[in-house]
Design an enzyme around this catalytic site. Structure first.
Site, PDB file in Angstrom:
ATOM      1  N   GLY A 217       5.946  33.113  -7.583  1.00 57.73           N
ATOM      2  CA  GLY A 217       5.908  31.693  -7.902  1.00 57.73           C
ATOM      3  C   GLY A 217       5.387  31.399  -9.294  1.00 57.73           C
ATOM      4  O   GLY A 217       4.878  32.267 -10.009  1.00 57.73           O
ATOM      5  N   HIS A 218       5.479  30.127  -9.674  1.00 54.70           N
ATOM      6  CA  HIS A 218       5.153  29.693 -11.032  1.00 54.70           C
ATOM      7  C   HIS A 218       3.686  29.930 -11.406  1.00 54.70           C
ATOM      8  O   HIS A 218       2.794  29.790 -10.581  1.00 54.70           O
ATOM      9  CB  HIS A 218       5.474  28.205 -11.204  1.00 54.70           C
ATOM     10  CG  HIS A 218       4.569  27.283 -10.425  1.00 54.70           C
ATOM     11  ND1 HIS A 218       3.400  26.776 -10.946  1.00 54.70           N
ATOM     12  CD2 HIS A 218       4.662  26.786  -9.169  1.00 54.70           C
ATOM     13  CE1 HIS A 218       2.818  25.998 -10.055  1.00 54.70           C
ATOM     14  NE2 HIS A 218       3.566  25.992  -8.958  1.00 54.70           N
ATOM     15  N   ASP A 219       3.471  30.327 -12.650  1.00 54.89           N
ATOM     16  CA  ASP A 219       2.138  30.480 -13.239  1.00 54.89           C
ATOM     17  C   ASP A 219       1.305  31.586 -12.600  1.00 54.89           C
ATOM     18  O   ASP A 219       0.103  31.701 -12.873  1.00 54.89           O
ATOM     19  CB  ASP A 219       1.351  29.161 -13.177  1.00 54.89           C
ATOM     20  CG  ASP A 219       1.963  28.098 -14.052  1.00 54.89           C
ATOM     21  OD1 ASP A 219       1.828  28.188 -15.286  1.00 54.89           O
ATOM     22  OD2 ASP A 219       2.598  27.162 -13.515  1.00 54.89           O
ATOM     23  N   CYS A 237       0.515  30.043  -9.006  1.00 51.59           N
ATOM     24  CA  CYS A 237      -0.873  30.026  -9.498  1.00 51.59           C
ATOM     25  C   CYS A 237      -1.770  31.050  -8.800  1.00 51.59           C
ATOM     26  O   CYS A 237      -2.968  30.833  -8.620  1.00 51.59           O
ATOM     27  CB  CYS A 237      -1.488  28.637  -9.367  1.00 51.59           C
ATOM     28  SG  CYS A 237      -0.539  27.339 -10.182  1.00 51.59           S
TER      29      CYS A 237
END
Length: 310
Positions: A217-219, A237
């Site tokens: 997932g993102h970041d 995150c």
């Protein structure tokens, strides 16, 4: 995300048509989510629960939906809808750039790297030396790939973050304008999906190996020399420290940390942060030895009930 050139507070306010608190020429250097903000960045907040956190963060400019006292040395952008206006700024400073060919002219591809047929390499992608990008891989704009990286067929790097605001008329998408950064000597299996950061980077550090059908997932930041087995889903995150092993069908919550050299056994749900150097199993997650003891005790329940009935 840093802007191409420093901006002034008045200019930013005019772009999103909002009031502001601070000097007209107060410098604005970029924009970021709260977990990656730096001095000079804009952060947005639209819920009272997070006002104090945003105002106390490293962000120098707070895009907020309420008039509050401005902390010393900071500036405010007062908006009726910070989510919407954060998206406006993303689209202004990082607009979508249409592809005109399968391998973009602006892509920087290192010596000895092989791009197999039908792979897509987007605008401003940077690929290091001696990489192998297999057929049907898709590298969205601005991906950064190190040296000696192998990416197997069907993997997609740089898709949008799964990040939405629930409005009465439907889900409103937060625009993604970050990057995916893959360091040296990483191998990514077939049919993996690695989302870019909303404003920062999703990073996989050197020497890490991903099996087929892994989602990141993102970041999220994955450390060095990690092993991640098939059908694992890592939320946004997440911080995975060095030399962590995730076996098949592991899933994680967002915003957690998995400590260095932790081993997460198959089909575990990582519902909270866990310390390194230990083995874990189950949902909710526990140290594997303790969890396996509990399962052994559960198996004894029928015989215990039978004795009680005698």
């Amino acid at each position: 995300m840093k802007f191409p050139q420093p901006q002034e507070l008045k200019t930013i306010a005019e772009l999103i048509k909002c009031d502001y608190v601070g000097a007209d020429d107060f410098l604005v250097l970029g924009m970021n989510e709260i977990h990656v903000v730096q001095n000079g960045d804009i952060v947005f907040v639209d819920h009272p629960k997070y006002y104090d956190k945003a105002l106390a963060s490293k962000a120098t400019i707070v895009l907020i939906n309420k008039k509050v006292d401005c902390p010393e040395g900071k500036a405010l952008l007062i908006s009726d809808d910070p989510f919407r206006d954060f998206n406006k700024l993303s689209l202004h400073f990082k607009p979508f750039e249409r592809a005109t060919r399968t391998v973009a002219v602006s892509a920087d591809i290192g010596e000895g790297t092989i791009i197999q047929p039908n792979a897509f390499v987007g605008n401003h992608v940077k690929i290091g030396k001696n990489c192998l990008i297999h057929a049907n891989v898709c590298l969205y704009d601005n991906c950064v790939i190190g040296d000696n990286v192998i990416i197997h067929s069907g993997s997609v790097l740089g898709g949008d973050a799964f990040y939405y605001k629930n409005r009465p008329e439907g889900f409103d998408k937060l625009i993604s304008c970050g990057r995916v950064v893959i360091e040296n000597n990483v191998e990514i299996g077939a049919l993996c999906t690695i989302d870019k950061g909303v404003t920062g980077d999703t990073t996989i550090k050197k020497g890490t190996k991903l099996d087929n059908q892994v989602h990141v997932g993102h970041d999220t930041v994955i450390g060095e020399k990690c092993l991640i087995a098939s059908q694992t889903g890592i939320a946004g995150c997440v911080i995975i420290e060095d030399e962590v092993t995730l076996w098949g069908q592991v899933g994680t919550n967002s915003g957690i940390t998995i400590g260095k050299k932790a081993v997460i056994m198959g089909q575990t749900g990582v519902t909270k942060s866990v310390a390194g150097g230990k083995s874990y199993f189950g949902t909710p997650i526990e140290e594997s030895r303790e969890k396996l003891k509990q399962l052994a005790y559960v198996k004894k329940i029928p015989s215990i009930l039978k004795k009680l009935e005698e």
